[in-house]
Design a protein around this motif. Structure first.
Motif, PDB file in Angstrom:
ATOM      1  N   VAL A 214       0.840  -1.197   0.000  1.00  0.00           N
ATOM      2  CA  VAL A 214       0.000   0.000   0.000  1.00  0.00           C
ATOM      3  C   VAL A 214       0.874   1.245   0.000  1.00  0.00           C
ATOM      4  N   ILE A 218       0.987   4.197  -2.728  1.00  0.00           N
ATOM      5  CA  ILE A 218       0.775   5.600  -2.379  1.00  0.00           C
ATOM      6  C   ILE A 218       1.965   6.424  -2.866  1.00  0.00           C
ATOM      7  N   LYS A 307      -3.395 -11.319  -6.208  1.00  0.00           N
ATOM      8  CA  LYS A 307      -4.179 -10.876  -5.062  1.00  0.00           C
ATOM      9  C   LYS A 307      -3.786  -9.466  -4.646  1.00  0.00           C
ATOM     10  N   SER A 310      -5.213  -6.175  -6.100  1.00  0.00           N
ATOM     11  CA  SER A 310      -6.508  -5.667  -5.648  1.00  0.00           C
ATOM     12  C   SER A 310      -6.316  -4.424  -4.780  1.00  0.00           C
ATOM     13  N   LEU A 311      -5.098  -4.209  -4.283  1.00  0.00           N
ATOM     14  CA  LEU A 311      -4.872  -3.046  -3.421  1.00  0.00           C
ATOM     15  C   LEU A 311      -4.872  -1.743  -4.198  1.00  0.00           C
ATOM     16  N   THR A 313      -7.199  -0.600  -5.551  1.00  0.00           N
ATOM     17  CA  THR A 313      -8.465   0.026  -5.195  1.00  0.00           C
ATOM     18  C   THR A 313      -8.233   1.194  -4.237  1.00  0.00           C
ATOM     19  N   VAL A 314      -7.223   1.017  -3.360  1.00  0.00           N
ATOM     20  CA  VAL A 314      -6.964   2.020  -2.337  1.00  0.00           C
ATOM     21  C   VAL A 314      -6.594   3.368  -2.953  1.00  0.00           C
ATOM     22  N   LEU A 321     -11.744  -5.785  -7.885  1.00  0.00           N
ATOM     23  CA  LEU A 321     -12.338  -5.492  -6.584  1.00  0.00           C
ATOM     24  C   LEU A 321     -12.974  -4.112  -6.567  1.00  0.00           C
TER      25      LEU A 321
END
Lengths: 371, 462
Positions: A214, A218, A307, A310-311, A313-314, A321
């Motif tokens: 994450v 960012i 998998k 899918s982060l 999305t953040v 997702l």
């Protein structure tokens, strides 16, 4: 006279056979489910749990569910409203990719399918150039996906790509570009006589492995635009892609380092002694052997990255997702998020489970070859 | 005769044929490239920041933050007498660690003298710890509020991360252990169920699981007035989970002293037990004596000083529950997601660890007449732990890193707090650097601890 006479009964042992409780279904039940008091208790608890789960799931997903296409069908159903999925499945699979250009995605599927089928032939499998075939197929695929004016293909905005398509793209390109970077990092980390390069590689790998993905995303979405001259602007998808590539390189490097350690040292010495230089030794002798060892962990890192994408999305991308949120925010399907999540989870599960089975198969084959 | 001439020409040696020159040249080129890229990036950042009117530096950290954090952990603000005691306590802890390390670095086995020093240090820490507790009046506990500084906000985020990671690691280990053992059970049904659990939750992204649980808590659970009630003690509604809370009473501090004393006496009895087994071969059970000591001492403390703890139950007052322990929906979702996802991996690790033991070991243990518990404790666990610990460390590390997914459900852990700070203050570079260094430190600490634990259990190998 008292004599004790024991009567010998002639028994045909073959006719009686073993006790009925020890063989067949009953025997299996006894040995697997009811072998002791504890075991019997566990069996009943498990039966209770699985019965309740089964009843709950069938009631929700099948009996009480509605399968119509319009939102009105869901008004008075107690279970799942699969109408959402029927209505929006294209959104889940390819995002807002323009509908008149969808044939291009079919074309990509055709190319990939053809490559897979061709790979089954022995001649191709034994051909040295098969990797180039795969590597260069990326060019027509990307041309089809993005579109180039020269070929009369309409250019599709990258932000329109979403859903499963985005997930797969991010993870495959992330690993595809992260792989060469990872190989270089691994070689750098194992290099002798180059302490500066070695330490830079070590610091890079350890930092990447120490921070969460994450944070990396960012950084890619906020810091990357700051790092570039103000007249250069990258789209959000591209920035996330850069972040994933940089991130996967660190993980792949560690895996490949493990593979390099598995190659006997004599191989390298033999290569040196026939006069190969460093790069020839690595490319023709060491790496082919090391990579063969690391195929299963590479597949599992691929699963991890499918998998992990899918982060995105953040940071506000709509991958598989993210699409669930988009669909549930649609006034037409307001609040149908559980159905969307379950559908998305099922897609992820099928992909990841089949890949992990594949990795296990390869590992078994390797083990069989070793013995 | 051109050919002849060519033979005569002596090829000049280039400097590149010299190995060490070549190596140094490569490294300097590489370093220059990296430095050049770094310089270019930094100069761009500075240019962009000036353009946007953002000042650089860590000066903003002491400024008032002006935002709220939904979940805070109170931190001790120590003054006067309390400060002195804390400094003394920390000094003793440091001294203890120093002595311990020196004793360990001397040789593999601790000398009896060093052991005595260790025990003395342990005593001192125990006594000092209880002293610290007894003089706790001079400590004020303050939580984060709008007037607190940015650095306090970061600290709160770190504490929330640690809380989640700690609770998650422990629970995931326990659940994973149970599922992993379940997968090896002779019971067919249990084996299948555990297998389904592992294969289902391992192959679904953790973020999806967290969001799913979050939505279940927020969207499916009833409102406060209709909350699900378990015996008037536990409540479950869309504002979170409510538990009875343990509150310290007047007898709490004496009771802590009792606990310390009990632990010390158990340590002593453990040493006595070891001696007795080594010298006389007799077993000395320490469970009942320690229970007796604990019960006696705590009864005494309760009779003299009053009950140590009281339970406060959540009670519905007005629009919300008051009292008790509240777990927010965000925490519940994060916790469930992390635990379920990680425990599936832990289960696989445990299974492979137990399967790695050769059957002969277990049979040999049975042949020696060990009981089931003894077999597990003395034969199976010590050997399988060696296989289990390294991958388990990896799982703990990834769990600690996965807490950063709190961003998605607005659980105020480090990543999401730093996101808020970035949005409020605009200090992107500094906050990101700080966040990354905190995560790196946490990762480093976990791997250091697990490596230390690993050496502890592999020492016995011969």
């Amino acid at each position: 006279m008292n004599t004790c006479v024991s009567k010998v009964v002639d028994i045909d042992e073959d006719a009686i056979g073993p006790p009925r409780l020890e063989i067949g279904i009953l025997g299996w039940l006894k040995s697997n489910l009811f072998s002791s008091w504890l075991n019997t208790t566990i069996t009943f608890i498990c039966l209770w749990i699985s019965y309740n789960l089964f009843v709950f799931i069938t009631k929700w997903a099948v009996i009480g569910a509605s399968f119509g296409k319009a939102p009105e069908n869901c008004k008075d159903c107690s279970g799942a409203c699969w109408s959402v999925i029927r209505d929006t499945w294209t959104l889940f699979l390819m995002g807002r990719y323009p509908s008149e250009e969808r044939w291009r995605l079919l074309g990509i599927l055709f190319i990939v399918g053809a490559l897979i089928i061709v790979s089954f032939f022995k001649k191709v499998r034994n051909w040295r150039g098969k990797y180039y075939l795969w590597a260069f197929s990326i060019i027509p695929i990307l041309i089809l996906l993005k579109g180039v004016d020269v070929f009369g293909l309409k250019v599709v905005d990258t932000e329109l790509i979403g859903g499963l398509l985005l997930t797969v793209l991010l993870s495959i390109i992330g690993l595809g570009f992260g792989f060469p970077l990872g190989v270089l990092l691994a070689l750098g980390r194992r290099s002798r006589g180059l302490p500066i390069i070695k330490w830079i590689c070590i610091v890079y790998i350890e930092v990447i492995r120490g921070i969460p993905i994450v944070s990396m995303l960012i950084i890619a979405s906020i810091l990357l635009p700051l790092c570039l001259p103000s007249d250069v602007s990258l789209g959000l998808v591209l920035r996330a892609q850069v972040g994933i590539i940089l991130f996967s390189a660190g993980y792949i490097a560690e895996i490949i380092r493990g593979g390099l350690q598995g190659v006997p040292k004599a191989q390298e010495e033999a290569a040196w002694s026939i006069g190969l230089n460093y790069w020839k030794t690595m490319v023709f002798v060491i790496l082919p052997q090391a990579l063969r060892i690391v195929i299963p962990p590479l597949v599992s890192i691929f699963i991890t990255f499918i998998k992990a994408t899918s982060l995105v999305t953040v940071i506000g991308l709509f991958d598989l997702l993210g699409m669930a949120g988009v669909v549930a925010a649609n006034p037409k399907w307001l609040g149908k998020i559980v159905e969307a999540y379950v559908f998305v989870a099922a897609i992820y599960w099928v992909i990841c489970y089949s890949l992990s089975r594949y990795a296990m198969n390869i590992e078994k084959q390797h083990k069989a070859r070793e013995h | 005769m051109k050919n002849k001439e060519r033979h005569v020409v002596v090829k000049e040696f280039s400097r590149f044929q010299n190995y060490s020159f070549r190596m140094i040249f490569y490294q300097i080129t590489f370093l220059l490239t990296i430095l050049g890229t770094g310089y270019w990036l930094t100069s761009n950042i500075i240019k962009n920041m000036i353009q946007r009117g953002i000042s650089s530096g860590f000066g903003f950290m002491i400024k008032e933050s002006g935002f709220d954090i939904s979940e805070t952990i109170p931190l001790p603000l120590i003054e006067g007498r309390g400060l002195f005691i804390v400094i003394l306590f920390l000094a003793y802890v440091l001294g203890f660690i120093l002595v311990y390390w020196r004793a360990h670095s001397k040789g593999e086995k601790i000398s009896p003298r060093a052991n005595k020093v260790l025990i003395a240090a342990f005593f001192l820490i125990g006594v000092l710890g209880s002293l610290f507790y007894l003089m706790g009046d001079s400590i004020a506990w303050i939580g984060f509020s709008q007037v607190s500084s940015y650095s306090f906000a970061i600290l709160t985020g770190v504490l929330n991360t640690l809380k989640l990671a700690f609770a998650g690691c422990i629970t995931a280990t326990i659940v994973g252990l149970m599922v992993g053992i379940g997968r090896l059970s002779p019971n067919w049904l249990l084996k299948r169920l555990s297998g389904i659990y592992v294969e289902t939750f391992r192959n679904i992204p953790i973020l999806l699981q967290i969001l799913f649980w979050y939505f279940i808590v927020i969207g499916v659970l009833p409102s406060v007035r209709q909350s699900i009630n378990f015996y008037d003690m536990f409540f479950l509604n869309n504002r979170g989970a409510y538990f009875p809370m343990v509150n310290p009473c007047e007898g709490f501090r004496p009771f802590m002293l009792v606990l310390v004393l009990t632990i010390i006496s158990i340590c002593f009895m453990g040493r006595y037990k070891k001696k007795k087994i080594e010298l006389e071969g007799k077993e000395f059970k320490i469970f009942y004596p320690s229970l007796f000591i604990f019960a006696g001492l705590s009864l005494f403390s309760i009779m003299v000083f009053g009950t140590p703890i009281s339970l406060s139950y959540p009670i519905l007052k007005g629009f919300n529950f008051q009292g008790g322990l509240v777990l927010s929906p965000e925490f519940v979702a994060m916790f469930l997601g992390l635990v379920i996802y990680t425990s599936a991996y832990v289960a696989e690790i445990v299974r492979s660890g137990i399967q790695a033991i050769s059957k002969g070991q277990i049979e040999a243990g049975l042949a020696l007449g060990l009981k089931r518990g003894q077999l597990l404790r003395l034969v199976v666990l010590p050997q399988s732990l060696r296989v289990i610990i390294p991958p388990l460390t990896g799982q703990y590390l990834s769990l600690a890193k996965d807490t950063s997914l709190g961003v998605a459900v607005a659980y105020p852990e480090l990543a999401s707090v730093s996101g808020t700070i970035m949005a409020v203050s605009g200090q992107v570079v500094e906050v990101l650097a700080l966040t990354m260094s905190v995560y790196l430190t946490i990762s480093l600490l976990i791997s250091l601890f697990m490596n230390w634990y690993n050496t502890q259990i592999t020492m016995e190998e011969r």
